[in-house]
Structures are given as structure tokens and as C-alpha cells.
Design a protein around this motif. Structure first.
Motif: not given
Length: 133
Positions: A90, A92, A95, A99, A103
């Protein structure tokens, strides 16, 4: 605070904190091959072994917390397990933009769960637990 709240809220909190790990562990069992493949795609070696360990940690530690049996140890196990899981799955900021929001929600949800684990580690399981003397 009414006494029924202080008596029952630790049990309710333990159950609510543990549900996500129980459901996740069951999902990993029923979707073992797919989850192992996803872990492999994230670059994890020995995905089958790591997945088996994750299932044991999620289900075992969550059961310890729900039952209030060595709940502090169960919470510590989940906390330590969640640190690398959160950073690997995760993160984030790594990403694509489309996304990142989902995330980041998952990342901060895990931080909140880690906070719950710290509370159990600090204050124990409370009344209505197998550890209660």
C-alpha cells in the motif's frame, strides 16, 4: 461513562478490530493461488511460504485478540506483520495517479489498525477475556 460501556466496549472493540484479519485470512485460504501470484508480482520471493505465514498470523493473532487470550502478544504479532505488508502493498506514493487515492486509503486504514493494536498492547484485553483473572 456508564459501567456497561466500560465493561463491554473492550470486547466489542477486539471483535471489530479482528474481523478484517479473520476475513482476510479466510480469503487468502480460499484464493491461495491468486494471492500467491499477486505477491509474486510484487517481487516477493517464496510467496507460498510468506502467504502461509500470513494466514497463520492473521487468523491466529486475530483469534487471540477476540478471545482475549494473550491478546497483547496477538496484537504485537499483527502490528509487526502489518508494517512490511503496508509498506510493500500500500505504498500509495509509488502507484499511478489513478490508484493513489485507493492505496492511500488502504495505507491509512492500516495505520489506524496499527493504532488499535498499540492500544491492546498498552491496555490489554479488558474484561470478558480469557486473560481476566
Amino acid at each position: 461513562m456508564p459501567s456497561f460501556v466500560t465493561q463491554f466496549s473492550p470486547l466489542a472493540g477486539r471483535i471489530l478490530l479482528s474481523i478484517i484479519f479473520i476475513m482476510s485470512g479466510i480469503g487468502k485460504i480460499t484464493g491461495f493461488a491468486g494471492t500467491a501470484g499477486w505477491m509474486t508480482s510484487k517481487g516477493l520471493p517464496m510467496a507460498d511460504v510468506l502467504l502461509g505465514a500470513s494466514i497463520v498470523i492473521e487468523l491466529g493473532a486475530a483469534a487471540m485478540i477476540v478471545l482475549g487470550f494473550k491478546a497483547r502478544w496477538g496484537a504485537a504479532a499483527l502490528l509487526l506483520w502489518m508494517i512490511p505488508v503496508t509498506l510493500v502493498f500500500h505504498s500509495y506514493w509509488t502507484y499511478p495517479a489513478a490508484e493513489q487515492q485507493m492505496q492511500s486509503i488502504m495505507f491509512f486504514k492500516n495505520l489506524g489498525l496499527m493504532g488499535g493494536m498499540l492500544l491492546i498492547m498498552g491496555f490489554g484485553s479488558g474484561p470478558f477475556s480469557l486473560n481476566r483473572k
